[in-house]
Design a protein around this motif. Sequence first.
Motif, PDB file in Angstrom:
ATOM      1  N   UNK A  13       0.832  -1.208   0.000  1.00 27.82           N
ATOM      2  CA  UNK A  13       0.000   0.000   0.000  1.00 27.82           C
ATOM      3  C   UNK A  13       0.868   1.260   0.000  1.00 27.82           C
ATOM      4  N   UNK A  70       4.618   4.215   2.802  1.00 27.48           N
ATOM      5  CA  UNK A  70       4.324   2.901   2.240  1.00 27.48           C
ATOM      6  C   UNK A  70       4.209   1.853   3.334  1.00 27.48           C
ATOM      7  N   UNK A 114       4.340  -2.440   3.566  1.00 31.07           N
ATOM      8  CA  UNK A 114       4.496  -3.721   2.878  1.00 31.07           C
ATOM      9  C   UNK A 114       5.173  -3.635   1.521  1.00 31.07           C
ATOM     10  N   UNK A 115       6.033  -2.645   1.340  1.00 32.41           N
ATOM     11  CA  UNK A 115       6.779  -2.536   0.082  1.00 32.41           C
ATOM     12  C   UNK A 115       8.264  -2.338   0.386  1.00 32.41           C
ATOM     13  N   UNK A 116       9.121  -2.786  -0.551  1.00 39.24           N
ATOM     14  CA  UNK A 116      10.561  -2.594  -0.335  1.00 39.24           C
ATOM     15  C   UNK A 116      10.918  -1.102  -0.307  1.00 39.24           C
ATOM     16  N   UNK A 117      11.927  -0.764   0.461  1.00 35.10           N
ATOM     17  CA  UNK A 117      12.312   0.644   0.572  1.00 35.10           C
ATOM     18  C   UNK A 117      13.024   1.159  -0.667  1.00 35.10           C
ATOM     19  N   UNK A 118      13.719   0.245  -1.324  1.00 32.76           N
ATOM     20  CA  UNK A 118      14.583   0.653  -2.424  1.00 32.76           C
ATOM     21  C   UNK A 118      14.301  -0.240  -3.625  1.00 32.76           C
ATOM     22  N   UNK A 119      14.212   0.380  -4.811  1.00 35.88           N
ATOM     23  CA  UNK A 119      13.926  -0.389  -6.015  1.00 35.88           C
ATOM     24  C   UNK A 119      15.119  -0.481  -6.958  1.00 35.88           C
ATOM     25  N   UNK A 120      14.793  -0.712  -8.235  1.00 32.86           N
ATOM     26  CA  UNK A 120      15.811  -0.951  -9.264  1.00 32.86           C
ATOM     27  C   UNK A 120      16.899   0.122  -9.289  1.00 32.86           C
ATOM     28  N   UNK A 168      10.020   0.724 -10.664  1.00 35.82           N
ATOM     29  CA  UNK A 168      11.056   0.564  -9.633  1.00 35.82           C
ATOM     30  C   UNK A 168      11.064  -0.823  -8.994  1.00 35.82           C
ATOM     31  N   UNK A 169       9.877  -1.350  -8.665  1.00 34.65           N
ATOM     32  CA  UNK A 169       9.829  -2.606  -7.907  1.00 34.65           C
ATOM     33  C   UNK A 169       9.005  -3.696  -8.592  1.00 34.65           C
ATOM     34  N   UNK A 170       8.528  -3.400  -9.792  1.00 31.46           N
ATOM     35  CA  UNK A 170       7.811  -4.436 -10.536  1.00 31.46           C
ATOM     36  C   UNK A 170       6.472  -4.807  -9.945  1.00 31.46           C
ATOM     37  N   UNK A 171       5.867  -3.910  -9.197  1.00 32.52           N
ATOM     38  CA  UNK A 171       4.564  -4.167  -8.575  1.00 32.52           C
ATOM     39  C   UNK A 171       3.700  -2.937  -8.691  1.00 32.52           C
ATOM     40  N   UNK A 231      -1.555  -1.039  -4.043  1.00 32.43           N
ATOM     41  CA  UNK A 231      -2.796  -0.339  -3.711  1.00 32.43           C
ATOM     42  C   UNK A 231      -2.417   1.077  -3.295  1.00 32.43           C
TER      43      UNK A 231
END
Lengths: 555, 555
Positions: free
Chosen positions: B465, B486, B488-494, B540-543, B546
């Motif tokens: 979310x 946020x 339930x999401x990673x803090x850092x992406x690609x 960034x994270x492929x998701x 929500x």
Amino acid sequence: MSTERLIYLPLGGAGEIGMNAYVYGYGKPGRERLILVDLGVTFPDMDTTPGVNLIMADISWLIERKDQLDAIYITHGHEDHIGAVGHLYADLDTPIYARAFTANLARRKLDDLGLSGDVVETVSPWPEVQEHGPFKVSVAPMSHSIPESGALVIDTPAGRVVHTGDFKLDPNPLVGEPFDPVMWAEIAKDGVQALVCDSTNVFSPKPGRSESELPGEITKMIAGASGMVAATTFASNVARVRTLAEAGQRAGRSVVLLGRAMLRMVEASTETGVLTDFPPVVSVEDAQNMPRDNVMLITTGSQGERRAATAQLARGKYRGIEMKEGDTFLFSSKTIPGNEKEVSRIINQFSERGVEVVDDSSGLYHVSGHANGPDLEQFHTLIKPKIVVPMHGEHRHLRRHAKLAEAKGIASVIAVNGMMLDLGGDAPNVVEYVETGRKYLDGSIKIGAMDGIIRDRIRIALNGLVVITVILDEDDEPLGEPWCDVRGLPEVGESKAALIELMEEDLNQFLMRAGAKTLRDDDKLEENLRRVARQTAMSEIGKKPEVTVIVSRMR
Amino acid sequence: MSTERLIYLPLGGAGEIGMNAYVYGYGKPGRERLILVDLGVTFPDMDTTPGVNLIMADISWLIERKDQLDAIYITHGHEDHIGAVGHLYADLDTPIYARAFTANLARRKLDDLGLSGDVVETVSPWPEVQEHGPFKVSVAPMSHSIPESGALVIDTPAGRVVHTGDFKLDPNPLVGEPFDPVMWAEIAKDGVQALVCDSTNVFSPKPGRSESELPGEITKMIAGASGMVAATTFASNVARVRTLAEAGQRAGRSVVLLGRAMLRMVEASTETGVLTDFPPVVSVEDAQNMPRDNVMLITTGSQGERRAATAQLARGKYRGIEMKEGDTFLFSSKTIPGNEKEVSRIINQFSERGVEVVDDSSGLYHVSGHANGPDLEQFHTLIKPKIVVPMHGEHRHLRRHAKLAEAKGIASVIAVNGMMLDLGGDAPNVVEYVETGRKYLDGSIKIGAMDGIIRDRIRIALNGLVVITVILDEDDEPLGEPWCDVRGLPEVGESKAALIELMEEDLNQFLMRAGAKTLRDDDKLEENLRRVARQTAMSEIGKKPEVTVIVSRMR
């Protein structure tokens, strides 16, 4: 002082069934040359890993030592052995070795992620040997439920290690080499120091059954069916897929392969010469114009996977094909523990359409790919190792397998992920505990199982979420009233008033009474607002939701 | 024109195993007098109902007609038959009838929720009869895996209906009445119009086994165990609990009951005289001071329930007791489909402690409480009904059961929840489809399965979310920059930069370029901000998470 040693270190697959990754090393402590055997995945579930795509072993230990790593061997093409190759290859950057069919699948894994398949070397089976530093490694054919499964015969200065991979004692697996007791006697004759051995079916009390027992029964079943016939199995069980196709053909049916994995596996096995005589198939478009009695579908999704062909056929039309009253659907597969509900749902959906479902409960239409209890004992006896190290099992499987070995006077040990053994002596010796764990592929990002990200999702799924927004002016005084937004919570609680309004009221009361010290302190303010909202929720809806507090200051 | 009719309407339990609730009616269409049989629950799971406490049938249809309802009968005390009594009683406000043991449990359910148990009337078994409007109802003893299970013999002007409840053909169930073919022949002798019949075990191909087959084997097993012994079973299987206790006693062990349900069931069965000879038990405190060889625990939690005694013992110390190397734990129970992972986890935890686990795979330590395929045929033959209506089963069970009946020339039908049948003719006749569904008890509130609340939780669990906050001034211009939070999401992406910052940047870019029309329109603004955040997350994270957008306007 530090003499050379032979080490074994499971990073995944020991104490669980899935994400296999086993390290062998030889050399002075801390400076061993290493090889990795398998690099698999485990599949997520809603209970513990909602939203996750794949689960892999945390191989940080190995990545830190990748300059010591000389080779990666993949024993066979099942996802729990090969599935992480694409996702973790870049971290290891070491050549991958496998037999032709497995190598073909490994290259596809790398291709899928835009990596070069050139790093995968095809090896010929035993007695061909590759040298990697102190290791001489040969891949000895093993019968299993996929073509070209291979055990590794790893020769080291401390003796020979046999790493079975997944196997069964099938004298006639239909595709690929049968189990060869003569070859194994030859491999064992000069002594085997350690047998690292599949434990999956250790609790099955009867000897395992051969793949060759099935074609007769499957053929009979399909010959007796009217209407359209469909069958599902694990796509990688190429022998079974061929058995199903041949049974369809003999019943005068045109065979259609449905699902990407099914096409891919038949393609890979044909490309590599593993499969030379697959019956002709027709396209799904052609099948649509044929009488139902003349069609046989072979579909992916035996485990109830929601997007696979089987589940889609159960729900309704799939690529123009619809199963109806009087049709038959065969599960030539067993349901892996944990998938029961999904498979049941599909069977019930077929039932609603009047489709006759036949499953493996009769024992006629499926056999396992793993050695049962008596087969394991037989293999121990054949190999006569000094040490048996059970692998590929949950703790209970490893424990039972170790007992089997010890009952025959063979030294054994229950070694779970992270337990480093010295295999050079008369008995296995635990020399170190290495930190291991799991990495999750989530979308495109790898996250740690302990990062708290998934725990946060689970908490919201269980408790719902309240978002509280408060704006404070330059003097840290509330600017307007706080407001709430909820996700996953009922709108109205015990008092029949809107939950949001009640929370906003209580939060506002709190803010009105709050002292300057609280209002100035973000942490204190958040903590208090969270507590107030949870109290209101508890008395209204009997739940304490997760709370996100957003404090905006107009400074 | 509208003559009187005999109707059957399953509101729960038909097309599923769980939350049984069946309505019978007699009278002119729409004005029938009604009785309800059973009011059970289903248990939630993380896949479909995260955070939910209990699942019940949506009985709105019946609540709207509660003035037509004359009686509620509870066939037996299993949760899927009695579990919703406390939660739904107030909506129906109609007397409840049951045999003594079941009535005792029903009163406890009401007491638990602060309701009076006086509304529950204890009835004596067949041939005693209660009259309710056009119905004469008698409760005929049936053998099952709980004491005093009862079938209902419902006499109506259109003939006799037999509603089996849950049953098996056990000639010696150890506690409670054996299956009585003479009584059933008597009940059937003047003709049975319809047999509404348990379908749970229709796929089991062999005749069912008696509870009385177990004490010998269980006694032998426990006599041979050293160290501490513990056993779990369904607490409501009072006969089994006694068998376990007696086996412990014979082995010279003091028996300890662990878990609230275990104590409650033994208490209820003793209070009602169902159980007169339960061995003496000792307190858990006393057991702590006894030699391990002299102790036998009987525990709740055979299905792996996380908070039950079994799971707690597997995890570690529970009420001062700890199981250790050399102890034995017996599952005198089967694992209900869907609970495999939880039970496996417990077995592995015991394995890690060195505790020997014995399960029901040998067939020696558990028998089912339901009639198998051949038993159902035997019962059909005994009752010779004009019509068989399969109930208590998923669609596939109902379908198979209907086929069994039809194969013998008995009219049948697959009637799932919401299908109202007229049972008065030579064959069942579908007369109406009634809207049915599920209600969830979530915390203290009942919510509808279709309310979207649970769907929202599942979406966040799968996708994570993002909460976006934007403040606009009096002129609808952004006041400061938007910010994100946020869950339930990673803090850092690609790109290795903080996901939140990248989203905030992209959102700010959007706001800077947004026209006055967009900024003035809450819906449009939200929609656009949501789209921007999801795009950034995707790359960034492929998701695509929500998104909750909070727009605050300083008007």
